[in-house]
Design a protein around this motif. Structure first.
Motif, PDB file in Angstrom:
ATOM      1  N   TYR A  78     -33.245  14.885 -15.564  1.00  0.00           N
ATOM      2  CA  TYR A  78     -33.428  13.470 -15.238  1.00  0.00           C
ATOM      3  C   TYR A  78     -32.077  12.791 -15.116  1.00  0.00           C
ATOM      4  O   TYR A  78     -31.056  13.348 -15.495  1.00  0.00           O
ATOM      5  N   TRP A  79     -32.103  11.531 -14.613  1.00  0.00           N
ATOM      6  CA  TRP A  79     -30.884  10.730 -14.580  1.00  0.00           C
ATOM      7  C   TRP A  79     -31.077   9.501 -15.452  1.00  0.00           C
ATOM      8  O   TRP A  79     -32.167   8.926 -15.466  1.00  0.00           O
ATOM      9  N   GLY A  80     -30.039   9.113 -16.199  1.00  0.00           N
ATOM     10  CA  GLY A  80     -30.097   7.913 -17.020  1.00  0.00           C
ATOM     11  C   GLY A  80     -30.123   8.243 -18.496  1.00  0.00           C
ATOM     12  O   GLY A  80     -29.791   9.361 -18.900  1.00  0.00           O
ATOM     13  N   ALA A  81     -30.515   7.255 -19.310  1.00  0.00           N
ATOM     14  CA  ALA A  81     -30.522   7.442 -20.755  1.00  0.00           C
ATOM     15  C   ALA A  81     -31.664   8.349 -21.195  1.00  0.00           C
ATOM     16  O   ALA A  81     -31.512   9.158 -22.109  1.00  0.00           O
ATOM     17  N   THR A  82     -32.822   8.203 -20.532  1.00  0.00           N
ATOM     18  CA  THR A  82     -34.016   8.884 -21.034  1.00  0.00           C
ATOM     19  C   THR A  82     -34.701   9.720 -19.960  1.00  0.00           C
ATOM     20  O   THR A  82     -34.279   9.741 -18.807  1.00  0.00           O
ATOM     21  N   SER A  83     -35.782  10.381 -20.369  1.00  0.00           N
ATOM     22  CA  SER A  83     -36.531  11.241 -19.451  1.00  0.00           C
ATOM     23  C   SER A  83     -37.661  10.442 -18.810  1.00  0.00           C
ATOM     24  O   SER A  83     -38.585  10.017 -19.491  1.00  0.00           O
ATOM     25  N   HIS A  84     -37.559  10.223 -17.509  1.00  0.00           N
ATOM     26  CA  HIS A  84     -38.653   9.587 -16.779  1.00  0.00           C
ATOM     27  C   HIS A  84     -39.524  10.735 -16.304  1.00  0.00           C
ATOM     28  O   HIS A  84     -39.314  11.271 -15.225  1.00  0.00           O
ATOM     29  N   PHE A 253     -21.006   9.106 -18.678  1.00  0.00           N
ATOM     30  CA  PHE A 253     -21.948   9.962 -17.941  1.00  0.00           C
ATOM     31  C   PHE A 253     -23.270   9.260 -17.626  1.00  0.00           C
ATOM     32  O   PHE A 253     -24.222   9.903 -17.198  1.00  0.00           O
ATOM     33  N   ASP A 254     -23.334   7.951 -17.872  1.00  0.00           N
ATOM     34  CA  ASP A 254     -24.526   7.169 -17.550  1.00  0.00           C
ATOM     35  C   ASP A 254     -25.765   7.623 -18.327  1.00  0.00           C
ATOM     36  O   ASP A 254     -26.868   7.635 -17.796  1.00  0.00           O
ATOM     37  N   GLY A 255     -25.557   7.996 -19.601  1.00  0.00           N
ATOM     38  CA  GLY A 255     -26.710   8.290 -20.454  1.00  0.00           C
ATOM     39  C   GLY A 255     -26.854   9.757 -20.808  1.00  0.00           C
ATOM     40  O   GLY A 255     -26.267  10.629 -20.167  1.00  0.00           O
ATOM     41  N   ARG A 256     -27.661  10.010 -21.815  1.00  0.00           N
ATOM     42  CA  ARG A 256     -27.805  11.371 -22.332  1.00  0.00           C
ATOM     43  C   ARG A 256     -28.477  12.308 -21.336  1.00  0.00           C
ATOM     44  O   ARG A 256     -28.074  13.472 -21.200  1.00  0.00           O
ATOM     45  N   GLN A 257     -29.494  11.817 -20.641  1.00  0.00           N
ATOM     46  CA  GLN A 257     -30.185  12.713 -19.714  1.00  0.00           C
ATOM     47  C   GLN A 257     -29.323  13.020 -18.485  1.00  0.00           C
ATOM     48  O   GLN A 257     -29.365  14.133 -17.961  1.00  0.00           O
TER      49      GLN A 257
END
Lengths: 309, 257
Positions: A78-84, A253-257
């Motif tokens: 995924y991209w961003g902080a979390t898993s969409h 890195f724009d978030g963990r994911q």
């Protein structure tokens, strides 16, 4: 591209080898200097580089395969902080059709590919098909075993970092990086020509084979100074403890994911590098290359006499 | 002559290389099954913990997010509904009869009801939950800090770990979920005993009536369905001695990465 030179001049000529002699890697071969056999040996890789190379090879193999085991625990990116969960960048899984037949499916963005047998649905360690991201031959351990994959990964992560830090430190102190890897003005100018020569599988001979060419240098500098630091930093970004201590990692890195996705891309880049590296070792002389990374000795054919060999 | 020797030597060395590669790959699988390999590889977690402790201060906070970042559906994982008649009876009654037992190396052991916990000062945080499988979800958690709860029982100086015993049975052998954290983690300002998720009473699948929330470790450390807290000097006497249900299955106790 890849495997090749280094190492400073050493004048260890070996009397037992008769006409074969070790020559300074950087010396110009004058016609009168040419040995009768048309073949000279240079010390291409220092002992330190040889040891670090093989430790790195074993470590990277374990890191890649245990990393794929970890990826298989949740084979989606995924991209961003979390898993969409509904919109992964990449995902692997099994799908059943109307006839009850199961397919391995890989989705990249909005494109879906059937990858039965390799990604998503492949033969497990017991010989029966199972729902798994990467196949059993690509993961460490082979069977689904996240705890052990993590144990291998986080032990060898230390070896990788220590080995890499030693390489860069020694490489700077000894001048190896500046002398053998840094591109000269000539390298830059000849880059296009070198590229065409590579595509035509024509490899440098004689004097030119004594040093890395521009493409080789760029490939090495890219993995050592861009991919390797990126893979370590994105790995750290996945650590919730490090995110508390170094919040700038999440910003970077724009978030963990996203970090997990970049980590995966870096791993695939290493794999791509490895494939090209092996291909070049084979195409430009397996034995000469492998020997030079074990004993340090690399044979140079001098063009004028090459036909005598 | 020398060429023949050299060809033989080439074959030998290349053969050795190929053999070593095969051994390495096949061998790693066999090695994975040895308990010695497992404990040797897992021991790297203590180096990782020491390094991260050196880099990250004891009170460094996990990043907090905004309401807009909250996941529409927080992913539920692990036990979703404990198949434990006692727990089911407590749940049927809205956990009115549930009590959190706190004992072990404390000056004044206590049993706290959900109302007792709700009457304590609560902290609300919007933090990220990172599962060992690799995914992350953001949720808003509410509850007293573990630090405040422990202050009510007064830990003894010998207490080094907080054991959390849970209501969910994990296998037919009668093992229940349990976890342990060190006192440093227990004292962290983001370590909560959460009774609410996203402003609502904690649903059963997320660990009702009370679960642990840690800001800086992976999901499996955050025990759900907490029934009893015990302060101890060592986690060795419990379960198989590795400090938690998943730790007993080979996962790292540290869980900070």
């Amino acid at each position: 591209m890849l495997p090749r030179p280094f190492r400073t001049p050493t004048n260890n000529s070996d009397p037992k080898k008769g006409e074969r002699q070790m020559e300074p890697a950087t010396a110009t071969l004058l016609p009168s200097d040419r040995p009768a056999g048309g073949r000279v040996f240079i010390l291409r890789h220092s002992l330190a580089v040889r040891i670090l190379h093989w430790v790195n090879f074993i470590t990277l193999t374990i890191m890649l395969m245990s990393g794929l085991q970890i990826f298989n625990a949740h084979p989606a990116l995924y991209w961003g902080a979390t898993s969409h969960f509904s919109r992964p960048i990449l995902s692997m899984g099994a799908m059943e059709d109307d006839q009850g037949h199961t397919w391995g499916v890989t989705t990249v963005g909005s494109h879906t590919f059937v990858t039965t047998g390799v990604f998503g649905w492949s033969k497990g360690s017991e010989g029966t098909y199972t729902d798994r991201g990467f196949p059993t031959w690509a993961t460490l351990p082979g069977p689904r075993w996240l705890a052990m994959g993590r144990a291998w990964h986080f032990f060898f992560a230390w070896i990788l970092v220590i080995n890499g830090a030693l390489y860069v430190t020694l490489g700077i102190l000894s001048g190896h990086i500046r002398r053998d890897l840094w591109l000269t003005r000539v390298d830059w100018r000849r880059l296009g020509h070198t590229f065409i020569e590579h595509v035509r599988l024509r490899f440098p001979k004689g004097d030119e084979a004594r040093r890395y060419n521009g493409i080789q240098k760029l490939a090495y500098l890219f993995v050592i100074f861009i991919v390797a630091p990126l893979i370590v930093l994105t790995g750290l970004t996945m650590s919730p403890t490090m995110d508390a201590g170094w919040p700038w990692l999440l910003w970077l890195f724009d978030g963990r994911q996203s970090a997990r996705t970049i980590h995966f891309i870096c791993a695939m880049t290493f794999l791509g590098f490895f494939v090209v590296h092996i291909a070049m070792v084979i195409l430009s002389g397996v034995w000469n290359n492998v020997r030079s990374m074990i004993t340090g000795r690399y044979a140079i054919e001098t063009p004028a006499r090459a036909s005598h060999e | 002559m020398s060429e023949i020797i050299s060809v033989r030597r080439r074959r030998l060395i290349l053969g050795l290389g190929a053999g070593a590669g095969t051994l390495l790959l096949g061998g790693c699988d066999r090695l994975s099954n040895l308990p010695q390999t497992q404990s040797a590889l897992l021991s790297a977690q203590w180096l990782t913990r020491a390094a991260q402790r050196a880099l990250v201060g004891p009170d460094a906070l996990a990043p907090e997010y905004t309401r807009a970042d909250i996941a529409p559906v927080f992913r539920a994982n692990g036990t979703l509904d404990p198949s434990n008649p006692q727990y089911q009876a407590l749940a049927a009654n809205g956990f009115r009869d549930w009590r959190l037992k706190i004992d072990g190396l404390v000056e004044s052991p206590r049993e706290l009801s959900l109302d007792d916990l709700r009457s304590m000062p609560a902290q609300t945080q919007i933090t990220r939950h990172d599962c060992v499988e690799g995914w992350s979800c953001i949720g808003q958690w509410t509850g007293p800090t573990l630090r405040d709860v422990l202050a009510r029982v007064i830990p003894k100086p010998q207490a080094r770990y907080v054991m959390l015993f849970c209501a969910d049975p994990m296998d037919s052998a009668g093992d229940y979920y349990y976890e342990s954290i060190d006192m440093r983690t227990a004292a962290h300002p983001q370590t909560l005993l959460a009774y609410e998720l996203n402003g609502e009473t904690l649903p059963i699948q997320y660990g009702a009536p009370l679960r642990l929330r840690l800001g800086r470790q992976l999901g499996y450390k955050m025990a759900k369905y907490v029934m009893r807290i015990q302060l101890v000097a060592s986690y060795r006497p419990f379960g198989q001695g590795h400090g938690g249900y998943w730790e007993d299955q080979g996962y790292a106790w540290y869980a900070g990465i």
